[in-house]
Design a protein around this motif. Sequence first.
Motif, PDB file in Angstrom:
ATOM      1  N   ARG A 283       0.835  -1.210   0.000  1.00 35.64           N
ATOM      2  CA  ARG A 283       0.000   0.000   0.000  1.00 35.64           C
ATOM      3  C   ARG A 283       0.867   1.257   0.000  1.00 35.64           C
ATOM      4  O   ARG A 283       0.529   2.256  -0.625  1.00 35.64           O
ATOM      5  CB  ARG A 283      -0.920  -0.010   1.227  1.00 35.64           C
ATOM      6  N   ALA A 284       1.970   1.223   0.750  1.00 37.30           N
ATOM      7  CA  ALA A 284       2.869   2.376   0.793  1.00 37.30           C
ATOM      8  C   ALA A 284       3.844   2.305  -0.379  1.00 37.30           C
ATOM      9  O   ALA A 284       4.456   1.264  -0.635  1.00 37.30           O
ATOM     10  CB  ALA A 284       3.643   2.394   2.113  1.00 37.30           C
ATOM     11  N   ASP A 285       3.960   3.400  -1.093  1.00 38.67           N
ATOM     12  CA  ASP A 285       4.905   3.478  -2.213  1.00 38.67           C
ATOM     13  C   ASP A 285       5.246   4.945  -2.445  1.00 38.67           C
ATOM     14  O   ASP A 285       4.923   5.800  -1.605  1.00 38.67           O
ATOM     15  CB  ASP A 285       4.333   2.824  -3.476  1.00 38.67           C
ATOM     16  N   ALA A 287       3.963   7.083  -4.414  1.00 38.68           N
ATOM     17  CA  ALA A 287       2.769   7.923  -4.529  1.00 38.68           C
ATOM     18  C   ALA A 287       1.989   7.994  -3.224  1.00 38.68           C
ATOM     19  O   ALA A 287       1.211   8.929  -3.013  1.00 38.68           O
ATOM     20  CB  ALA A 287       1.868   7.381  -5.638  1.00 38.68           C
ATOM     21  N   ASN A 288       2.199   7.036  -2.353  1.00 40.88           N
ATOM     22  CA  ASN A 288       1.500   6.989  -1.069  1.00 40.88           C
ATOM     23  C   ASN A 288       2.526   6.683   0.025  1.00 40.88           C
ATOM     24  O   ASN A 288       2.560   5.585   0.586  1.00 40.88           O
ATOM     25  CB  ASN A 288       0.413   5.914  -1.103  1.00 40.88           C
ATOM     26  N   PRO A 289       3.386   7.664   0.331  1.00 43.03           N
ATOM     27  CA  PRO A 289       4.518   7.387   1.223  1.00 43.03           C
ATOM     28  C   PRO A 289       4.104   7.156   2.678  1.00 43.03           C
ATOM     29  O   PRO A 289       2.997   7.512   3.098  1.00 43.03           O
ATOM     30  CB  PRO A 289       5.378   8.646   1.093  1.00 43.03           C
ATOM     31  N   GLU A 291       3.899   7.732   6.594  1.00 46.13           N
ATOM     32  CA  GLU A 291       3.802   8.937   7.422  1.00 46.13           C
ATOM     33  C   GLU A 291       4.776   8.801   8.586  1.00 46.13           C
ATOM     34  O   GLU A 291       4.416   8.422   9.698  1.00 46.13           O
ATOM     35  CB  GLU A 291       2.369   9.113   7.910  1.00 46.13           C
ATOM     36  N   ALA A 314       9.048   3.981  -0.568  1.00 43.32           N
ATOM     37  CA  ALA A 314       7.910   4.421   0.246  1.00 43.32           C
ATOM     38  C   ALA A 314       8.297   5.425   1.320  1.00 43.32           C
ATOM     39  O   ALA A 314       7.414   5.963   2.002  1.00 43.32           O
ATOM     40  CB  ALA A 314       7.254   3.205   0.911  1.00 43.32           C
TER      41      ALA A 314
END
Length: 657
Positions: A283-285, A287-289, A291, A314
């Motif tokens: 899910r984390a990459d 584009a969606n690092p 937090e 990520a």
Amino acid sequence: MTTTPMLDTLADWAHRGWLRRLDAAFAAFLHDLDPEARPAVLLAAAMLAHVESQGHACLLVDEFVADPAGATSWAPDAAEALRGQVLSVAAEVDELLAALRVSPLVGDGSDDSSPLVLSGTRLYLRRYWRFEQQVAAQVLARVEGGATAVDVPRARQWLDLLFPPQPDREDDFDWQKFACAVALRASFSIITGGPGTGKTYTAARLLALLFAMDRRPDKLRVALAAPTGKAAARLKQSIESALLPLQASIGDRLDLAELVSHIHGAKTLHSLLGARPDTRTFRADAANPLEVDVLIVDEASMVHLEMMAALLQALPRHARLILLGDKDQLASVEAGAVLGDLCRDAEAGRYDDRTADYALAATGQAIPADFIGGAPGLAQQTVMLRESRRFKGPIGQLALAVNAGRLQPAAALLRSGDGPELHVAQPATPARVVRLALEGREGAPGGYATYLREIAARPAFHGDETADREAFDAWVVRVLLAFERFRLLCAVREGEWGTEGLNTAVERALTAAGLLERPGHAAWYEGRPVMVTRNDAGVGVFNGDIGIVLRPLRADGPLRAYFLDGAVPRSVSVSRLAQVETAFAMTVHKSQGSEFEHTVLVLPPEGSRVLSRELVYTGITRARLAFTLASGAPGRFAQALSQRTRRASGLLDLLSE
């Protein structure tokens, strides 16, 4: 499917067990893509798939042509057949390289049109070539790009407070203090060292330093991670136990207890990144690092190339990544030896003048002259801890001798160490190993009878839900901790000397001794130790987690597997555990990130390329109080020390560039 003589040969080799069926099938798949593919290309592709399964990121074409069996770790009985095929399709390395360059199946990585990539004399599966490029680019960008500027005078004040002088220190230079200073000045750093050198102790003080230097420490988002659940749990415990006692020396300048409460529980890397079921994506990459502002990853030697690429992709650009690990341990099971590649200059240091000046200003220490000598940027962000506080006795001396490949001192230690700490059972037999598993040996913590006797002391159920639950949970913790005192570690999986054979033998012996009850040879029974072999985020278990099957609080309920999260037990119904195996014996690879009071390292009598210096070193360093070597033949220990694990990779060259 139209076949070729080469495809027939590869299929025959797979039938003989020399190749995996997947390796032969990969060559057949490429033949489907290009029916005109030359036999040399199909042979190289099958061998590339084969070496990838052994942990190599690529096939070194020049070494393959010069020594096919050596480059692919083929057994002597198969080596002649392989050599003959290589000579028949490409007698010289230039001939094979030319065939690869003109093949439409092979590209240079500039696009995604080809399944294979040739880079110099390295042949890659395209995705592994891409992973290497990503890791190198991310590491170099983080090392060279730096983080926020360091307030050196302020850092010096805090470092002096966190690392007061220690009269008993063997080395005048405080490498732990230096490691913290180094990690302040870039968004990527590595702290490596053997067992007992204080990697997590140093990381805890680094966290305190980062909190102290941050303008809003209460907003600093810190994450802890490791490749396995066991390693993650140990990281969290170690960090907390090292941080909280600092409060007395820091005073009211920093509320460490409050800041530590903001650090969430350590996670496996799969859990941190958000593994997607039945895919290789997260899910984390980019584009969606994640937090996170600070990420500490322990047991980094176990992180394979693909996982490291995903992690770096990520991670937000501003975030700091600190890798902790022992560069000399076994590399990851999957392809790559990332930490080993990254730590190539760790032993020598090779710090440049800029780092030396910074170290003196930030720590008040001058880097010893032996470790000065400019190297590429990554060396300036890598620190090796060199003083072991835990391994000062015979076990530590043996580990050092093995790591250095010094056979005579190592053998002498084993011969003279027939006592509580060191013992040799040689030549051993599987039956002798099983006896060790049941009761241990004289002077060393006992075997598996210990945790089974703890199970037999199960507290009675009185009907007071709260009190009974507290007593039950405390008992579960005692059972789990008792099991963790002892472990059989194997070099191989198959056969009577491997995990499969020894797990069965130990299980039978414990049943025959009346210590285990296994009604009707049921697969699930109380007391069965299990190791999770595949991540299952939905169930909350991850590869490497170890639990014990027990009856629940109300003993008439269905069996559950209990795991330990820090000091708190949690349970999962055995019906939900699809991917587990019995864990009386486990491979040395699977033991990384764990410690046991007494470790028995089992080496099979047959020679094998699996036996290596890194494997023996890793096995020894899992032992905290006692180590036993159970060797099936006298020469296996010497053979292991003579063989070093070498992973084919292009990461070093990319980092140098």
